[in-house]
Design an enzyme around this catalytic site. Structure first.
Site, PDB file in Angstrom:
ATOM      1  N   PHE A 191      68.592 -39.686  69.195  1.00 23.82           N
ATOM      2  CA  PHE A 191      68.833 -38.231  68.867  1.00 23.82           C
ATOM      3  C   PHE A 191      70.136 -38.643  68.026  1.00 23.82           C
ATOM      4  CE2 PHE A 191      66.874 -34.321  68.715  1.00 23.82           C
ATOM      5  CZ  PHE A 191      67.776 -33.780  67.784  1.00 23.82           C
ATOM      6  N   GLN A 239      79.420 -25.940  61.472  1.00 22.94           N
ATOM      7  CA  GLN A 239      78.550 -27.256  61.453  1.00 22.94           C
ATOM      8  C   GLN A 239      77.345 -27.349  60.345  1.00 22.94           C
ATOM      9  OE1 GLN A 239      75.180 -29.098  64.501  1.00 22.94           O
ATOM     10  NE2 GLN A 239      77.158 -30.591  64.522  1.00 22.94           N
ATOM     11  N   HIS A 250      74.184 -28.309  59.218  1.00 22.16           N
ATOM     12  CA  HIS A 250      72.690 -29.511  59.831  1.00 22.16           C
ATOM     13  C   HIS A 250      71.839 -29.323  58.692  1.00 22.16           C
ATOM     14  CE1 HIS A 250      69.499 -30.518  61.618  1.00 22.16           C
ATOM     15  NE2 HIS A 250      69.438 -30.421  62.570  1.00 22.16           N
ATOM     16  N   LEU A 278      65.688 -23.765  60.412  1.00 21.11           N
ATOM     17  CA  LEU A 278      65.826 -25.488  60.624  1.00 21.11           C
ATOM     18  C   LEU A 278      64.816 -26.602  60.947  1.00 21.11           C
ATOM     19  CD1 LEU A 278      68.273 -27.279  61.932  1.00 21.11           C
ATOM     20  CD2 LEU A 278      66.640 -26.490  64.217  1.00 21.11           C
ATOM     21  N   GLU A 323      66.248 -32.020  63.978  1.00 26.18           N
ATOM     22  CA  GLU A 323      66.862 -33.135  64.246  1.00 26.18           C
ATOM     23  C   GLU A 323      65.497 -34.904  64.540  1.00 26.18           C
ATOM     24  OE1 GLU A 323      70.735 -33.531  64.880  1.00 26.18           O
ATOM     25  OE2 GLU A 323      71.212 -35.655  64.342  1.00 26.18           O
ATOM     26  N   ARG A 344      75.624 -35.331  62.309  1.00 20.39           N
ATOM     27  CA  ARG A 344      74.889 -34.031  61.148  1.00 20.39           C
ATOM     28  C   ARG A 344      76.303 -33.870  60.326  1.00 20.39           C
ATOM     29  NH1 ARG A 344      72.432 -29.687  65.551  1.00 20.39           N
ATOM     30  NH2 ARG A 344      71.289 -31.197  66.530  1.00 20.39           N
ATOM     31  N   HIS A 387      74.484 -24.624  60.116  1.00 22.86           N
ATOM     32  CA  HIS A 387      73.885 -24.009  61.644  1.00 22.86           C
ATOM     33  C   HIS A 387      74.885 -23.610  62.547  1.00 22.86           C
ATOM     34  CE1 HIS A 387      70.689 -25.504  64.451  1.00 22.86           C
ATOM     35  NE2 HIS A 387      71.618 -26.430  65.216  1.00 22.86           N
ATOM     36  N   ARG A 394      79.391 -30.868  66.704  1.00 23.65           N
ATOM     37  CA  ARG A 394      78.690 -30.665  67.968  1.00 23.65           C
ATOM     38  C   ARG A 394      77.478 -32.106  67.627  1.00 23.65           C
ATOM     39  NH1 ARG A 394      74.112 -29.259  68.821  1.00 23.65           N
ATOM     40  NH2 ARG A 394      73.594 -27.811  67.411  1.00 23.65           N
TER      41      ARG A 394
END
Lengths: 283, 117, 595
Positions: C139, C252, C254, C264, C267, C298, C365, C407
């Site tokens: 990730f 944030q 995304h 979404l 990721e 991100r 996000h 994050r």
């Protein structure tokens, strides 16, 4: 007149009903401009914010994972957030949106799901693990996960429950959603009380009430198969003691890794498109 | 909701089931006359000797055929947990039942109309 | 008149954080719990999380010699682990751009494996390695594959599992009840006021302790991955009750939301090997993060995309999109690992990712900011760290802070679970140690009844939704990925004028039963309230760090700005103060953040 998305005007008929004021439900038409890529939920929002703020409906995530926005559109149960407007307009640009059938109406498109949730709780949706828990995770093979037939994907949207004729005729029937959940828990090798679960569902209000009408499969937005789950539970109920024994044996082997040998590369295995393979045995 | 093949199959199954139950009761009443001797039996059978009855028997055949083959379909679904080809299975069951009704019903119809073959 | 409802503990929000707190409290022996949620618990936005939940379980490692995008294999028993909590901690600290409180991060990553195993023991259906262990994948921002996943609907299975456990414990849920006000007097929390959406009745609810797990505030922006429900109500209500908000300016974006909708696309698409391509067909991440490429954190990827878009290399009708290409992954891998993502692309952009690249754009996000708490969920009243007695928060609504300025993916499910559990234990301890029901002055229910009555009777020519849309456009354009002084000043002015104009926006639905029109108005009021805090915090922070980027101050300023922004409400607008960040200067001193 065309229905290929270039239509400019659409008429959305919405079923209205406020028990505090109205004697019975009625259909009300609203005219909107159909924009490119508009979903039915977008249309409802358009109507609510610019034409009639009293139109009431549930929604949240708008990408078919929360399960809030189930409604009956042109006679079929769908999630309106993932339903394109143009796909549901008839030759004259009309679409009819009603609340989910066979459930008491709270207001407009909002229905009372108390019974739905009650049945869900009734089958004990939580896992009943064995007493001695391992330090790390239980070892569950990918095949055992596959045998669950994606039942964990169920978002509890209620489209199946509300499409089921048996639910319509018999409020005692616990419903395809609850039986699918019971299937998920019963077949999970970590569950140590399959017999208890089968007792709950192998009942006249449970698996034996299903008349194999298949509306649940047709309605499910996640392509799940409650009928398969129900048939499986029926078969298991018929050989309950043997199944309990199989489960005990499986749980005795929890300490061992599922597969021993050199490191195996995690290449993706072929995904089973339909959960059903004729004659498939459950381990 | 009410236009799915699933609902139609269910509704027809129920309907033919009720028809068969009623027929059974009628049948027992008719045959039961045998307990009262040959004459009583013959008299009762006379009631049902008309051409109209023979036409009704075609419908009875349809009911039996449909209920039987739909029943077999359900047994297969239950035993092998087959849900994928559910629509085709119903069409097949319906087709077989319809075929049998035609094959068996044609002589009945001709007989009712008094046409010999 | 309605009865006052009393419980030992009231939890607002039934997502992961709220449900964990309810379950942990119940297990600790405090049974009198009421969970208030404006949606049915299973509709909570925790269920929308897709990619995974991070923990250094060491189940999986990259196959030797295949590079950073090669296949993974399970680690045979007895062999060297590739991951550790220390590595997870460092990745999180670096991801937070050194604004995360390192003591809290340490707690979170150390408790990570235990929380995953607890989920699994509770029946969570994870994807598995061939030998039966929980499967992990790579990730963004994580230097080892530690995202434990369930296909691409991890949040969904976690939410259902924890909700079932709450049902097993017999927790009482007030489903579709909307929290209107938090009752805090003299820094002591006394309860809440809630609206029963179904009947329209307002109730005062008293408790010895109140916890907010109310989620984030992405709906302040026009393109967002967040549900309609994520209007930051808990954050706004706490702010209005005098509780400060922390680090609100860190929002944030995304990188991969569906173009035009913001929905979404996990990721995990990039974790499994997807490429980001601009209009000229190049994998532009080479220019911005040559090492990690698409798996950079991100904020970095979103800024890279935005730069490409601003410089004219975007795709789509308005040029504001980017392509996410997953064709090279192949049908099998996509169907097994990314089924939901494929469905989303099919439904909302008509594209089958097996055959075509998907159009995406950056989307608001996650809200790093929120109610400041310590590592046990205790809400703080000021920069010195004095507690708001009896008030707790966890999850996205709280700011512990473990995510700092940015994050990492899969850390949010972890945060909500770990701190939800810890907060539950802390609340149970508070109640068992003698926490008492506190008196409430006045009649809060009546006060709120009148407030709603006044709302319903309002007249004017404005439209609630139009005001909300204007706010969202302002926040997206002027307080979005790239910020600068004049834009932020303009944003603040617009927000204040919208707050005034809002007073002249009438409600169309006049019935009391299930009135979603009133809810929309209350939610818009909350959006207007905390948006001001976001803009003010962003304006004051003259540096760029993590997700907050100032084109007029493009550098990170560790001399002056390693501190958390706190905002208290006042009549003149947000009053800012600052709180130190907990840093272990020897072990993890601030470094340059390069990927």
């Amino acid at each position: 007149m065309t229905t290929n998305g270039h239509r400019k005007n659409a008429t959305v008929w919405i079923q209205r009903f406020n028990p505090d004021f109205d004697r019975r439900p009625y259909l009300q038409p609203y005219s909107i401009t159909a924009r490119q890529g508009m979903t039915l939920l977008d249309a409802l929002h358009e109507i609510k914010t610019h034409q009639d703020g009293s139109v009431t409906f549930r929604r949240s995530c708008r990408h078919a994972i929360c399960g809030s926005c189930g409604m009956n559109v042109n006679g079929r149960n769908v999630l309106v957030c993932e339903s394109p407007l143009k796909d549901h307009l008839d030759g004259k640009g009309r679409v009819t949106i009603r609340p989910l059938p066979f459930l008491p109406i709270i207001k407009d498109l909002v229905v009372d799901r108390a019974k739905f949730w009650e049945h869900y709780r009734q089958i004990k949706p939580w896992l009943l693990p064995p007493d001695d828990l391992p330090e790390r995770e239980f070892r569950v093979s990918p095949e055992e996960v596959k045998a669950l037939c994606n039942a964990e994907k169920c978002i509890m949207c209620g489209l199946c429950y509300s499409a089921c004729q048996v639910v319509a005729l018999n409020k005692g029937y616990i419903g395809p959603h609850a039986l699918l959940k019971a299937f998920l828990r019963t077949l999970d090798p970590r569950d140590s009380a399959p017999g208890e679960r089968l007792d709950i569902v192998a009942d006249l209000t449970g698996v034996w009430r299903c008349h194999t009408i298949f509306n649940c499969i047709d309605a499910c937005p996640k392509s799940l198969d409650p009928t398969y789950a129900i048939e499986t539970l029926r078969n298991l109920a018929a050989r309950r003691l043997a199944f309990e024994e199989e489960r005990r044996e499986r749980q005795a082997r929890f300490g061992e890794p599922v597969e021993v040998g050199p490191p195996v590369r995690m290449e993706p295995t072929a995904r089973v498109e339909s959960p059903v393979q004729t004659g498939q045995r459950i381990t | 909701m009410f236009k799915t093949t699933g609902f139609i199959s269910f509704a027809l199954r129920r309907f033919t089931g009720v028809v068969l139950v009623l027929y059974l009761m009628l049948h027992i009443w008719v045959i039961g006359a045998a307990t009262q001797g040959a004459e009583a039996f013959n008299r009762r059978m006379e009631v049902f000797a008309s051409p109209a009855t023979h036409v009704l028997e075609i419908f009875l055949l349809a009911a039996v055929a449909y209920h039987a083959f739909d029943g077999i379909r359900l047994l297969l679904v239950n035993a092998f947990r087959v849900t994928g080809p559910r629509k085709s299975m119903w069409y097949a069951a319906f087709a077989v039942a319809a075929l049998l009704t035609v094959i068996g019903g044609l002589p009945l119809l001709l007989y009712a109309l008094g046409i010999s073959y | 008149m309605t009865e006052t409802i009393t419980h030992d503990i009231i939890i607002v929000g039934a997502g992961l954080a709220g449900s964990w707190a309810a379950m942990a409290t119940s297990r600790a022996g405090v049974q009198d719990i009421g969970v208030v949620s404006k949606l049915h618990p299973l509709r909570s936005h925790s269920g929308a999380a897709q990619g995974g939940i991070a923990a250094a379980l060491n189940n999986v490692r990259p196959v030797a010699g295949t590079g950073p995008r090669g296949p993974l294999e399970q680690i045979p028993p007895g062999e060297e682990p590739v991951d550790s909590w220390e590595l997870h901690m460092f990745d999180t600290i670096k991801g937070s751009d050194w604004l995360g409180d390192q003591d809290s991060i340490e707690i979170m990553v150390k408790e990570a494996p235990s929380i995953i195993f607890e989920y699994e023991h509770m029946g969570c259906v994870f994807s598995r390695t061939p030998d039966g262990r929980i499967a992990q994948r790579r990730f963004g921002g994580h230097s080892a594959p530690r995202a434990n996943y369930a296909a691409d609907y991890t949040g969904h299975v976690l939410l259902h599992t924890i909700h079932e456990q709450c049902l097993k414990q017999g927790v009482t849920f007030y489903s579709e009840w909307y929290c209107l006000e938090l009752l805090v007097e003299d820094n002591v929390c006394r309860g809440i006021v809630a609206l029963d959406i179904l009947s329209g009745e307002v109730h005062t609810m008293r408790a010895k302790a109140v916890m907010f797990g109310t989620g984030g505030y992405g709906r302040a922006f026009a393109i967002t991955s967040n549900a309609y429900a994520n209007t930051g109500d808990g954050v706004a209500i706490a702010y209005q009750a005098g509780v400060p908000l922390m680090d609100m300016e860190f929002v944030q974006f995304h990188p991969t939301g569906i173009y035009g909708h913001g929905i979404l696309m996990s990721e995990a698409c990039r974790g499994e090997g997807g490429y980001l391509i601009n209009r000229d067909g190049e994998r532009f991440m080479e220019k911005y993060a040559p090492d990690k490429m698409e798996l950079a954190p991100r904020d970095l990827v979103s800024r890279s995309e935005q730069t490409e878009i601003d410089e004219g290399r975007g795709i789509g009708d308005d040029g504001k999109g980017i392509y996410l290409d997953m064709r090279h992954l192949g049908r099998e891998k996509i169907m097994e690992r990314l089924p939901q993502v494929r469905d989303i692309a099919l439904h909302f952009s008509g594209v089958d990712i097996i055959d075509e690249p998907a159009p995406i754009q950056p989307t608001a996000h996650y809200s790093m900011g929120g109610i400041p708490t310590d590592a046990d969920g205790q809400a703080l009243a000021n920069a010195e760290g004095d507690p708001v007695v009896g008030f707790y928060a966890a999850g996205e609504a709280a700011c512990v802070s473990v995510h700092g300025a940015n994050r990492l993916g899969t850390n949010s499910l972890l945060e909500a679970s770990v701190f939800g559990r810890r907060t539950g234990c802390a609340i149970a301890a508070f109640v068992k140690d003698g926490g008492e029901l506190q008196p409430i002055s006045g009649d809060p229910a009546e006060r709120n009844r009148q407030r709603i009555g006044a709302l319903m009777e309002r007249e004017g020519t404005e439209n609630v939704e139009a005001i909300a849309q204007e706010l969202k456009a302002t926040m997206t354009d002027q307080c979005g990925i790239y910020r600068t002084e004049w834009k932020l000043v303009a944003a603040l002015e617009t927000i204040r004028s919208l707050q005034e104009r809002f007073e002249a926006a009438p409600i169309m639905d006049k019935s009391s039963r299930f009135n979603t029109d009133v809810l929309a108005a209350l939610e818009t009021q909350h959006l207007l309230s905390f948006s001001e805090v976001i803009a003010a915090g962003a304006l004051a922070r003259t540096e760029s760090r993590g997700a907050h980027f100032r084109t007029d101050y493009p550098r990170r300023d560790d001399q002056n700005w390693i501190k958390h922004t706190l905002a208290h409400q006042s009549d003149a607008g947000p009053v800012l103060s600052y709180r130190d960040v907990v840093i272990d200067w020897e072990k993890y001193p601030p470094q340059e953040r390069k990927y």
